[in-house]
Enzyme design. Structure first.
Site, short mmCIF file in Angstrom:
data_model
loop_
_atom_site.label_atom_id
_atom_site.label_comp_id
_atom_site.label_asym_id
_atom_site.label_seq_id
_atom_site.Cartn_x
_atom_site.Cartn_y
_atom_site.Cartn_z
N CYS A 130 -0.77 4.08 2.44
CA CYS A 130 -0.64 4.28 3.61
C CYS A 130 -0.47 2.87 4.28
CB CYS A 130 -2.20 4.53 3.88
SG CYS A 130 -2.52 4.57 5.94
N SER A 131 -1.45 1.85 4.55
CA SER A 131 -1.16 0.71 5.22
C SER A 131 -2.50 -0.41 4.86
CB SER A 131 -1.08 1.05 6.66
OG SER A 131 -2.22 1.48 7.17
N CYS A 132 -2.83 -0.21 3.95
CA CYS A 132 -3.98 -0.84 3.42
C CYS A 132 -3.70 -2.50 3.19
CB CYS A 132 -4.94 -0.39 2.32
SG CYS A 132 -5.47 1.19 2.58
N CYS A 154 0.81 -1.15 0.10
CA CYS A 154 -0.01 -0.14 -0.12
C CYS A 154 0.88 1.09 -0.02
CB CYS A 154 -0.90 -0.17 1.13
SG CYS A 154 -1.96 1.40 1.33
#
Lengths: 111, 216
Positions: free
Chosen positions: B121-123, B118
């Site tokens: 972000c941090s998906c 991702c």
């Protein structure tokens, strides 16, 4: 023009694979995000908007869930879930309970 | 926003050194977490038990859930077809709480290796694999995986022949990927439970391969 959070393709060094155990307060932040979004108070896009607007310095100086609670709080203020004054009073009250997390997070005794 | 971390020199109010794990001095942001949580409970938005249940539900999720999905895809051709067509629906039917996100399963073959990232972000497929590893959220992983995936893979110990195509999948808040690694050779005799034990977290991110069946 891409913004700071769009890190794809940037030059960067070796990947640090160190892992930390999530602390209770971090799990609680995660739970608050999931619960508040499932209740329709704000969306994951709202979470992301505030995270992205924090800018690159926040990414370097704050931990992941520090950034998350700041964003959750901002979204809840905007949703009218509580006021800035209520937050300030509550944080003051929490800080007075004790100097470590466990003490400050413990429910207050009424006796 | 004020940022007034208390400075405690590593010693608690009672004069004891803090444990180095979870019991550091109360930080500004921890104080905010407590305050926000208590305000939400006081306002009737949520309850303490609802928060505790949500934490338990998140803690209960782990890569072993994803491993069951992969092992079934290896052993059940109809499920594999359904999984590749609509991973959200196929995993829901297995009883997993996938939530509102769209889950896409991408399959490794002898000619193709998939890896997920991702960049924004941090998906991560957190409802199936649990919370992402810290490195998944680092600047280095997010930046480099789309630019030099083979060198990132090499850092994780995955060395692919040059004729294997590497496909990088960039997740979004609404769309998460899971890699279905290729079934290891020499596992024809193994059932789904035994196969699931070979499926590591990293093999479902694409930064690893399943364990060697010979090790079992």
């Amino acid at each position: 023009m891409k913004r700071w959070h769009d890190m794809g393709g940037d030059e960067a060094g070796t990947i640090d694979i160190a892992q930390h155990d999530f602390a209770l307060w971090e799990k609680r932040v995660d739970a608050l995000m999931v619960l508040c979004s499932s209740k329709g108070l704000f969306t994951v896009d709202g979470l992301r908007r505030v995270l992205e607007d924090m800018g690159p310095d926040a990414f370097e100086t704050m931990s992941y869930y520090e950034r998350w609670i700041a964003s959750v709080n901002q979204n809840l203020l905007e949703a009218g879930s509580y006021s800035v004054a209520e937050l300030a009073a509550k944080m003051e009250q929490v800080a007075r309970r004790g100097a470590d997390y466990a003490t400050a997070a413990a429910p207050e005794r009424t006796s | 926003m004020p940022h007034d971390h208390p400075h405690d020199n590593g010693v608690s109010a009672s004069g004891h050194p803090y444990r180095t794990d979870n019991d550091g001095a109360l930080s500004y942001w921890q104080c905010m977490e407590i305050a926000v949580r208590e305000l939400l409970v006081e306002k009737g938005v949520t309850t303490s038990s609802e928060i505790a249940r949500q934490i338990e539900a998140m803690d209960a999720r782990s890569p072993s859930d994803g491993a069951k999905v992969v092992a079934r895809a290896w052993t059940d051709p109809d499920f594999r077809r359904d999984l590749l067509a609509d991973a959200s629906e196929a995993t829901r039917k297995m009883g997993f709480d996938i939530g509102p996100m769209k889950l896409i399963a991408v399959e490794n073959t002898p000619q193709l290796h998939n890896i997920i990232v991702c960049t924004l972000c941090s998906c991560y497929p957190r409802n199936l694999l649990g919370l992402p590893p810290d490195w998944y959220k680092t600047r280095a992983y997010r930046s480099r995986t789309v630019r030099e995936p083979r060198s990132v893979l090499a850092e994780f110990g995955v060395l692919l022949p040059p004729d294997v195509e590497v496909r990088v999948h960039d997740s979004t808040a609404d769309m998460r990927y899971i890699v279905i690694p290729a079934r290891p050779e020499g596992t024809e005799h193994m059932d789904a439970d035994a196969l699931a034990a070979l499926v590591t977290r990293d093999s479902m991110i694409g930064t690893g391969l399943p364990l060697d069946a010979a090790a079992f």
